[in-house]
Every structure is written in C-alpha cells, then in structure tokens.
Design an enzyme around this catalytic site. Structure first.
Site, PDB file in Angstrom:
ATOM      1  N   PHE A   1      12.918  17.592  16.229  1.00 57.78           N
ATOM      2  CA  PHE A   1      13.285  17.112  17.184  1.00 57.78           C
ATOM      3  C   PHE A   1      14.398  16.447  17.298  1.00 57.78           C
ATOM      4  O   PHE A   1      14.844  15.716  18.047  1.00 57.78           O
ATOM      5  CB  PHE A   1      12.896  15.607  16.457  1.00 57.78           C
ATOM      6  CG  PHE A   1      12.065  14.594  14.682  1.00 57.78           C
ATOM      7  CD1 PHE A   1      13.791  14.127  15.288  1.00 57.78           C
ATOM      8  CD2 PHE A   1      13.056  15.510  13.593  1.00 57.78           C
ATOM      9  CE1 PHE A   1      14.604  13.619  14.609  1.00 57.78           C
ATOM     10  CE2 PHE A   1      13.373  15.303  12.609  1.00 57.78           C
ATOM     11  CZ  PHE A   1      14.496  14.539  13.118  1.00 57.78           C
ATOM     12  N   LYS A   2      15.213  17.724  15.858  1.00 57.62           N
ATOM     13  CA  LYS A   2      16.208  17.114  16.075  1.00 57.62           C
ATOM     14  C   LYS A   2      16.798  17.542  16.963  1.00 57.62           C
ATOM     15  O   LYS A   2      18.316  16.915  17.451  1.00 57.62           O
ATOM     16  CB  LYS A   2      17.442  17.676  14.984  1.00 57.62           C
ATOM     17  CG  LYS A   2      16.545  17.607  13.334  1.00 57.62           C
ATOM     18  CD  LYS A   2      16.688  16.521  13.019  1.00 57.62           C
ATOM     19  CE  LYS A   2      16.475  15.834  11.650  1.00 57.62           C
ATOM     20  NZ  LYS A   2      16.551  17.064  10.376  1.00 57.62           N
TER      21      LYS A   2
END
Length: 472
Positions: free
Chosen positions: A109-110
């Site tokens: 998700f980063k």
C-alpha cells in the site's frame, strides 16, 4: 492552505516547503492549520472521476501552491502503471470488503502515496534548484516503496535504515537488489524503533539537517498522509455506487487499518474530518500492541527495543508510532504547549496518561482498536482462503481478524489491504500449505545480488556515512 507544527515553533508555510522539511524545525510534525471541507454535493460530483483525477481534486485542497495542471500531470504519471481501477474493492464475506491497495510496483500500500511523492518531490526540487537527501527508517514496505519511487532521480538520494534480520526475505530482496547510485541501504543492528530514533536525531540537528539537505519520506512527511487520504474517498464512493442516490449523503462506512506508525489510519482520520461519512476507524495491532493499549486505556507506553517482538507481520513491529503526535494535537484542541508537555513526560517517565480523554476516542473521533497474534493471523489467512479462495498477507489478516470484532449491521466494513501475499510467502505456506508462485521478474529479483551496508546502532557512524555520500 498553510501548515503549522504540532509543537508551535514553525511559521505557517505552504505544502511545497512542508514537503521538503520532513520533521518540523521544533521537532514536531506538520499539520494543516485547518482541514479542508468537502460537502455531499462535491462528493457526488467527484463520483465519476478516475483515481488519478480524484487524487488531483483531493490533493489540490492540500497543495494549494502547486498549479492544478501540474498536479494533474503528476497524479496521472504516479498511477500510470497501476491497473485501470487502481484501487479495486472485493468482498470476502461476513460484511467485510478488502480495499486493494497493493497494485503498485512494490506490491504494498505504500506505493499509493510514494509514487505521487516521487513525482512531486522531483517537481518541487526542480522548481527550487535544490537537492534532497532522504534519510528514512523502514520496518519493511516503506523502504522499498520509497526507493522504487525515487531510484535514478537526479536531485534525490535515499538513505534507508532497516533493522537487521527483521524483514521478510522478499522485503530485503526488494530493497537490497537495487543498484542505483542514489540508493543507500543501511541495515542497523537493532529494531525499527532504533532506526527511527537515529533518523529523528539527525533530523533534530538543524545545522546538520541544513548542511546535508536532509528530508524524509516516511509517514512523518505530510505529502504521504495527504496522498493516502485519496483512497478513503475512493473506497467510500465505490461502496456507495450501489446505494440509491437519495440515500448516499451521510451513508456511513467503517474502515479497519492494520497499524504500525499510525500514518495510514491518520489519513482516514483526516478523511473523516474532511467530510467522508466514516463511522468507525478500527486500528488493528499485532503483538506490538502499544497503540491498542493506548486506545483502550488512554495510557501511551512505548516499549523498549528489547521488548519489541519480531512477528510474522513485521511491517507493524513498531512500538513508538511517530504519527500519534498528530492525533494528540487534535485531542488537546490544537494546543502545542500540551503536546510538548505530553512528549516531555514521555521522555521523562516512559509513558503519558490521557486516560481522562479516553472516552472521547470512540464517541468523538470514532477510533476503536484490537490486537491480533501469530495464531490469529494463521487462522484468519486459513479461514479467508477456505471461504473465498482469496489469499491475504499477514498484515491484512491482522486487519480482518480485528475487523470481524467490530462489524455492525448495515454498516459496510472496509479492510485496507496492506500487501500482496508473495511478500510473506513463508507465513502463507505455514497457514495454508500453499507455496506461492513467483513471476519470472520476481524470481530474478529474489536471486539478484544484494547491496547493503551493515551498521551498528551508532549515530556518529550514520552521520559520517550520510555526509560522505550526500548529494550537494
């Protein structure tokens, strides 16, 4: 839109300056003077937008000093290599829906924020004729997302600290296999909090910070928080696409967020404050459940490095959550003096007591929490696989386990996916006996030579290394 410090010692400044600053000069974190507001009519008008277009709209509320056309170009470039939906949603039964945030280049998700950050940092540095040396700490996914977003860029170098032996083999390969001259991986003999403390000490030395042009890309960087706000808007819209238009205004959903440094859930807190109808923000912790203890009791008691567990959801192996300070700033009604007082007490006695405010956590802010263990993780991965055929990574499993405890009738529960399961193949095999297949590109990465500098938990050694390799 101007930004101030949680500790009161920074003159209000625009987005671009905040972006390059990282930690505020007074040691605090940048926050908006006031959150922008988005009404129901605007939400409805944004419904038909693509993800990059929505990102332009939301980010234009934060980055008011960047021309809109430039923002639109950067958001289009940031998400160009993602699938068309960018953030797909999929039901896993039991009232739960996964928000797919792992479609980017590092499968975590980063990437959602970091790909934009790579674009906007390059843009701002070019405009100002400056260079930036990023010094960051990672417990697993931030490092690879930052390095893949910034590799090869002329005006940025990255010094990424990670705890020796505390990441998965996939996470190490994803970082250490990079051979770009502007990427410097440093494996510190310690835990994540040791790495984070080193970064903060360098950032807190204003003379060294300015001399070496230091900046940050972990979630203390306000640009990351702002970019993550976008997918809360997107997820609410996709869920309410199925709701009759007259019932959409105020239609509430809840989000469960696997949490380590409190950045991802803080973005949801901002989204709720901006006008997204969010009922609950559910914080999911692993065995390093300092934040769960805080939200249940009001006592914030970070653990020592020796008491920070190495777990099978390693990206959450954090005991001192940097972004909690931004929540505390709201909790004390934007009083910098009370923030400083609280953090002085934390330094002096190792804990800070907000138990008198604990009843507000859910009633006023909508935040609740829970803990997941290794056994919970395996059982959750197994149950989701048996019921749906879906394989989830261990951090997402922490989220699903805790989310199940807070499902409410007719309130959709959205669980933020953290990473693709391939990043944690050993735990998946333990849970369901499935050996995950790797693409040829991923297999090549796993087998590639690795480049990393091992270092003691030593501030002087780190200073010397940065000074030797920094861009000028």
């Amino acid at each position: 839109m101007l930004y101030i410090s949680t500790r009161g010692g920074m003159q209000p400044q625009p987005f671009s300056e905040t972006l390059l600053e990282g930690l505020a000069p007074d040691g605090g974190l940048a926050v908006p003077q006031q959150l922008p507001q988005v009404d129901a009519e605007t939400l409805e008008r944004w419904r038909a937008l693509t993800y990059p277009q929505l990102a332009t709209e939301v980010l234009s509320l934060f980055a008011t000093d960047i021309p809109r056309d430039d923002l639109a170009r950067m958001t289009a470039a940031a998400y160009a290599d993602f699938p068309d939906a960018v953030v797909p949603l999929r039901s896993i039964g039991g009232g739960l829906t996964l928000v797919g945030l792992s479609e980017g280049p590092t499968l975590a998700f980063k990437d959602m924020a970091m790909q934009f950050l790579g674009q906007v940092l390059e843009y701002v540095l070019e405009k100002k004729g400056r260079v930036l040396n990023i010094v960051g700490a990672t417990s697993g996914d931030t490092g690879s997302a930052a390095e893949h977003a910034l590799r090869g860029k002329d005006r940025v170098s990255v010094f990424m600290l990670s705890p020796q032996g505390r990441m998965s083999s996939f996470q190490r390969a994803q970082m250490f296999s990079l051979q770009d001259a502007n990427v410097h991986n440093i494996a510190v003999d310690g835990v994540f909090d040791d790495c984070q403390n080193l970064v903060k000490r360098l950032a807190g030395d204003l003379e060294f910070k300015r001399e070496q042009n230091l900046g940050a890309v972990n979630s203390i960087n306000l640009g990351r928080i702002a970019a993550q706000v976008v997918y809360y808007f997107w997820a609410w819209m996709r869920v309410t696409d199925a709701v009759e238009p007259e019932f959409r205004p105020g239609f509430e959903v809840s989000f469960t967020v696997p949490s380590g440094n409190f950045g991802n859930i803080l973005s949801g807190f901002f989204a709720k404050g901006m006008g997204v109808p969010i009922r609950r923000l559910v914080l999911a912790a692993n065995e390093n459940n300092v934040l769960d203890e805080f939200f249940r009791t009001g006592i914030y008691r970070p653990r020592s490095a020796a008491d920070t567990h190495a777990t099978s959801s390693p990206s959450m192996d954090i005991s001192k959550a940097s972004n909690l300070e931004r929540f505390i700033f709201d909790l004390v009604d934007h009083d910098p003096g009370r923030v400083v007082q609280a953090w002085d007490a934390l330094d002096a006695v190792g804990q800070v007591d907000f138990s008198a405010e604990q009843s507000r956590f859910e009633s006023e802010f909508g935040i609740v929490s829970g803990t997941s263990t290794h056994a919970d993780r395996l059982a959750t991965i197994r149950s989701v696989y048996e019921e749906t055929g879906e394989i989830i990574d261990p951090h997402t499993a922490d989220g699903v386990k805790v989310a199940r405890e807070f499902v409410e009738h007719e309130v959709p529960m959205l669980v933020l996916e953290t990473a693709k399961p391939q990043k944690f193949a050993e735990t998946i095999a333990e849970a369901i006996g499935v050996e995950l297949e790797f693409s040829p590109a991923l297999r090549e990465m796993m087998d590639a030579p690795q480049r990393v500098t091992e270092m003691a938990d030593d501030e002087r050694a780190l200073r010397a290394f940065v000074a030797e390799h920094a861009l000028r």
